[in-house]
Design a protein around this motif. Structure first.
Motif, PDB file in Angstrom:
ATOM      1  N   GLU A   1      -2.053  15.947  -6.808  1.00  0.00           N
ATOM      2  CA  GLU A   1      -2.824  17.071  -6.232  1.00  0.00           C
ATOM      3  C   GLU A   1      -3.138  17.580  -5.019  1.00  0.00           C
ATOM      4  OE1 GLU A   1      -6.673  16.116  -9.705  1.00  0.00           O
ATOM      5  OE2 GLU A   1      -6.732  15.168  -7.812  1.00  0.00           O
ATOM      6  N   LEU A   2      -2.676  16.781  -4.130  1.00  0.00           N
ATOM      7  CA  LEU A   2      -2.495  17.032  -2.797  1.00  0.00           C
ATOM      8  C   LEU A   2      -1.890  18.526  -2.667  1.00  0.00           C
ATOM      9  CD1 LEU A   2      -3.302  15.553  -0.233  1.00  0.00           C
ATOM     10  CD2 LEU A   2      -0.849  15.462   0.468  1.00  0.00           C
ATOM     11  N   ARG A   3      -2.813  19.519  -1.911  1.00  0.00           N
ATOM     12  CA  ARG A   3      -2.408  20.969  -2.091  1.00  0.00           C
ATOM     13  C   ARG A   3      -1.113  21.231  -1.150  1.00  0.00           C
ATOM     14  NH1 ARG A   3      -5.727  24.955  -3.757  1.00  0.00           N
ATOM     15  NH2 ARG A   3      -5.050  26.317  -2.167  1.00  0.00           N
ATOM     16  N   THR A   4      -0.423  20.044  -0.298  1.00  0.00           N
ATOM     17  CA  THR A   4       0.724  20.329   0.344  1.00  0.00           C
ATOM     18  C   THR A   4       1.703  19.428  -0.256  1.00  0.00           C
ATOM     19  OG1 THR A   4      -0.033  18.561   1.751  1.00  0.00           O
ATOM     20  CG2 THR A   4      -0.382  20.826   2.649  1.00  0.00           C
ATOM     21  N   PRO A   5       3.127  19.887  -0.241  1.00  0.00           N
ATOM     22  CA  PRO A   5       4.202  19.279  -0.833  1.00  0.00           C
ATOM     23  C   PRO A   5       4.142  17.905  -0.299  1.00  0.00           C
ATOM     24  CG  PRO A   5       4.763  21.232  -0.390  1.00  0.00           C
ATOM     25  CD  PRO A   5       3.408  21.270   0.301  1.00  0.00           C
ATOM     26  N   VAL A   6       4.407  16.818  -1.064  1.00  0.00           N
ATOM     27  CA  VAL A   6       4.816  15.402  -0.709  1.00  0.00           C
ATOM     28  C   VAL A   6       6.169  15.218  -1.059  1.00  0.00           C
ATOM     29  CG1 VAL A   6       4.209  12.992  -0.830  1.00  0.00           C
ATOM     30  CG2 VAL A   6       2.333  14.811  -1.238  1.00  0.00           C
ATOM     31  N   LEU A   7       7.046  14.865   0.018  1.00  0.00           N
ATOM     32  CA  LEU A   7       8.504  14.500  -0.148  1.00  0.00           C
ATOM     33  C   LEU A   7       8.497  12.833   0.009  1.00  0.00           C
ATOM     34  CD1 LEU A   7       8.029  17.209   1.418  1.00  0.00           C
ATOM     35  CD2 LEU A   7      10.395  17.314   1.357  1.00  0.00           C
ATOM     36  N   ALA A   8       9.531  12.258  -0.762  1.00  0.00           N
ATOM     37  CA  ALA A   8       9.752  10.862  -0.754  1.00  0.00           C
ATOM     38  C   ALA A   8      11.216  10.778   0.096  1.00  0.00           C
ATOM     39  CB  ALA A   8       9.853  10.130  -1.998  1.00  0.00           C
ATOM     40  N   ARG A   9      11.194  10.110   1.054  1.00  0.00           N
ATOM     41  CA  ARG A   9      12.441   9.860   1.805  1.00  0.00           C
ATOM     42  C   ARG A   9      12.852   8.327   1.828  1.00  0.00           C
ATOM     43  NH1 ARG A   9      14.050   7.638   6.554  1.00  0.00           N
ATOM     44  NH2 ARG A   9      15.564   8.418   7.814  1.00  0.00           N
ATOM     45  N   VAL A  10      13.797   8.085   1.051  1.00  0.00           N
ATOM     46  CA  VAL A  10      14.266   6.852   0.617  1.00  0.00           C
ATOM     47  C   VAL A  10      15.351   6.388   1.070  1.00  0.00           C
ATOM     48  CG1 VAL A  10      14.391   5.225  -1.387  1.00  0.00           C
ATOM     49  CG2 VAL A  10      12.568   7.103  -1.567  1.00  0.00           C
TER      50      VAL A  10
END
Length: 245
Positions: free
Chosen positions: A84-93
């Motif tokens: 739901e966060l209005r900003t994108p969330v990226l996973a760096r693995v």
């Protein structure tokens, strides 16, 4: 107590780093709560254009902390907050991901991993099911592949994770992959990002609205079952459970 989530900000990009290497960034009740709070603060900060979720050590997350497990409601809340966060969330693995940690990847908008990362849905080995983490994963991953890996608990590699939709991309240098992505996000308008993300996450949020309560109840029931107690005890004692052939 050591801080479990570190925040760093650079040119509109906020990096949240899971830092509990002693238990391989397992999703303890404390870590889940801390990360949820950090994401909430990011959502209120108009200077944040995107959030990168990464980790210390050789494991992104080992799944639920069996010694201090989060309530299923808390894990559902964390994944929903990412979606739901209005900003994108990226996973760096750059390390391994197991069980509940895969739910975080599924909730993220973009997920990038190094070619050395490995993945496994290990829930069946301890007598439970990937119940609540299926909420973001089912709408985004290949159903045939998901059936295989959830039923067998097999380990699979980063290229396969990308093929089935768990990852956006994989490569030897995750920062090289992320550089043009972050540049594109910095060039995008906040309104454009927020509205586009809402379009892309609609099906995922429908799954949360429809199924979260039932899957939370299922998870709670399974974790309190005799087979789960045996499976978790066997895991902690580093032995095979009684049903293993």
């Amino acid at each position: 107590m050591t801080e479990l989530v570190h925040r760093a900000d650079h040119r509109g990009i906020t990096t949240l780093t899971l830092d509990s290497p002693a238990n391989r960034n397992a999703l303890s009740a404390t870590l889940v709560g801390t990360l949820s709070d950090a994401l909430t603060r990011c959502g209120k900060d108009h200077g944040v254009r995107a959030v990168v979720l990464t980790h210390t050590g050789n494991t992104f997350s080992a799944g639920a902390d069996l010694r201090d497990p989060p309530h299923p409601d808390a894990l559902v809340g964390l994944m929903r907050r990412i979606v739901e966060l209005r900003t994108p969330v990226l996973a760096r693995v750059t390390g391994h991901v197991r069980a509940g940690g895969l739910g975080l990847l599924g909730a993220c908008d973009i997920a990038v991993a190094s070619t050395t990362a490995t993945f496994a849905f290990t829930e069946v080995h301890i007598g439970v099911a990937p119940a609540v983490i299926s909420l973001p994963l089912l709408p985004r991953t290949d159903p045939r592949a998901l059936a295989r890996y959830c039923l067998t608990g097999e380990r699979f590699e980063a290229p396969e994770a990308a093929r089935i939709g768990l990852l956006t991309a994989t490569g030897d240098d995750v920062d090289d992959i992320l550089a043009p992505v972050l540049d594109g996000l910095r060039r995008a308008s906040p309104q454009g990002l927020a509205e586009t993300k809402q379009l892309l996450t609609a099906r995922v949020l429908e799954a949360f609205d429809r199924d979260a309560a039932d899957l939370t109840a299922l998870s709670a029931r399974l974790f309190s079952s005799p087979q789960a107690r045996e499976g978790m005890t066997a895991f902690l004692e580093r032995r095979d459970p009684t049903w293993a052939e």
